[in-house]
Enzyme design. Sequence first.
Site, PDB file in Angstrom:
ATOM      1  N   ARG A 162     -36.028 -54.553 -24.239  1.00 20.36           N
ATOM      2  CA  ARG A 162     -37.402 -55.565 -24.306  1.00 20.36           C
ATOM      3  C   ARG A 162     -37.162 -57.105 -24.732  1.00 20.36           C
ATOM      4  O   ARG A 162     -37.570 -57.486 -25.189  1.00 20.36           O
ATOM      5  CB  ARG A 162     -38.384 -54.689 -25.624  1.00 20.36           C
ATOM      6  CG  ARG A 162     -38.791 -53.490 -25.171  1.00 20.36           C
ATOM      7  CD  ARG A 162     -39.973 -53.960 -24.418  1.00 20.36           C
ATOM      8  NE  ARG A 162     -41.046 -54.378 -24.827  1.00 20.36           N
ATOM      9  CZ  ARG A 162     -41.960 -55.688 -24.926  1.00 20.36           C
ATOM     10  NH1 ARG A 162     -40.909 -56.206 -24.760  1.00 20.36           N
ATOM     11  NH2 ARG A 162     -42.553 -56.105 -26.011  1.00 20.36           N
ATOM     12  N   TYR A 173     -60.292 -49.713 -24.363  1.00 24.38           N
ATOM     13  CA  TYR A 173     -59.872 -51.196 -23.425  1.00 24.38           C
ATOM     14  C   TYR A 173     -60.575 -52.230 -23.232  1.00 24.38           C
ATOM     15  O   TYR A 173     -59.631 -53.601 -23.466  1.00 24.38           O
ATOM     16  CB  TYR A 173     -58.425 -50.974 -23.603  1.00 24.38           C
ATOM     17  CG  TYR A 173     -57.649 -50.660 -24.598  1.00 24.38           C
ATOM     18  CD1 TYR A 173     -56.973 -50.959 -25.690  1.00 24.38           C
ATOM     19  CD2 TYR A 173     -57.515 -48.866 -24.605  1.00 24.38           C
ATOM     20  CE1 TYR A 173     -56.509 -50.396 -26.519  1.00 24.38           C
ATOM     21  CE2 TYR A 173     -56.774 -48.162 -26.079  1.00 24.38           C
ATOM     22  CZ  TYR A 173     -55.975 -48.848 -26.653  1.00 24.38           C
ATOM     23  OH  TYR A 173     -54.778 -48.402 -27.783  1.00 24.38           O
TER      24      TYR A 173
END
Length: 320
Positions: free
Chosen positions: A15, A127
Amino acid sequence: MRQAGRYLPEYRAIRERHTMLDVCGTPDLAAHVTLQPVQRFGLDAAILFSDLLLPFVPLGLDLEYVAGEGPVVGHPVRSPADVDRLPPVDVAEAMASTAATVRMVTGALGSIPLIGFVGAPFTMASYAVEGRSSRTHARVKAFMYTEPQAWHALLGRLATIAADLAALQVGAGVHVVQVFDSWVGHLTALEYRRFVEPHSRVVFDRLHALGVPSIHFGVGTGHLLPHLVRAGGDVIGVDWRTPLDEVATTLPGVALQGNLDPALLLAPRPVLEDSVRDVLRRGTAAIGHIFNLGHGVLPETPPDQVQATVDIVQAWSSDA
Ligand code: CP3
């Protein structure tokens, strides 16, 4: 649950060089990250590395993952006109990289099963409407009550996308699909039946027709479990708040998944050991039990505590 989350240094190393959306959308990277926890811990199954909210990209909602905050939606759904404007989505085309990841991972896993997953319509809608993680879910509930027609149109769209995505993963080789309705525990049973259940059922009916087993999971759903069962799922995922033997008594004939409190992986080893065995013992009251955490691995979890948990479960299973 979040097997490949931020608690693994080898995940964080990837990441550092790639965004969350890049990892999810690049089959080489997503496959590599899916396999990391299986290789490190010797787990009995792998969960696909992806994210619940990826379908927001082809829906034009402008999804981003912001460090320290999580998912942020640039164009949230706030009105009936916003629902009408959502473009049609060809899931097989828009999510082709997910199918490619599944094919790569199943090739590498051999006989170890792969769990696919999708978001249930309510949690996706939360969301889409809130635009980010919410503590109260006030905006999504307000939309549900104020614009019931647009609400059902939105959940209908999200249910079709979830069912199509589940079918895509199944076609590419996943062995079971977990449907996450993480935040549905914020609703009452009446609200669930009226505003959510018919849409969730669409997803489970499709999986049932495909002949693939499904897991139905939510957090804080103790009061909703019979309704989750009615909506569908061969296995019901339970968070850590309700002991599995209690659930087995109220829901006889239902297979269960869960339900160690993720915070127990931060406890001293003897406490962790007792707690894992307690979950396993209580799980025997159900007709079937998949050991799991009651929610995702916390980012601050030491990997050796995950290894200890896996070892205790596997030792128990080989004794049984
Ligand atoms: O092993 C795995 O990691 C499986 C893949 C997986 C992810 N998300 C990767 C991810 C799964 C199964 C999910 C499901 C998911 N995503 C849910 C349902 C599960 C749950 O938590 O109840 C939800 C609500 C989402 C939406 C989402 N994605 C949130 C709320 C966040 C922020 C999480 C946080 O703790 O900050 C994400 C980001 C995300 N999805 C991460 C991972 C590994 C962290 C990404 C990173 O920063 O590297």
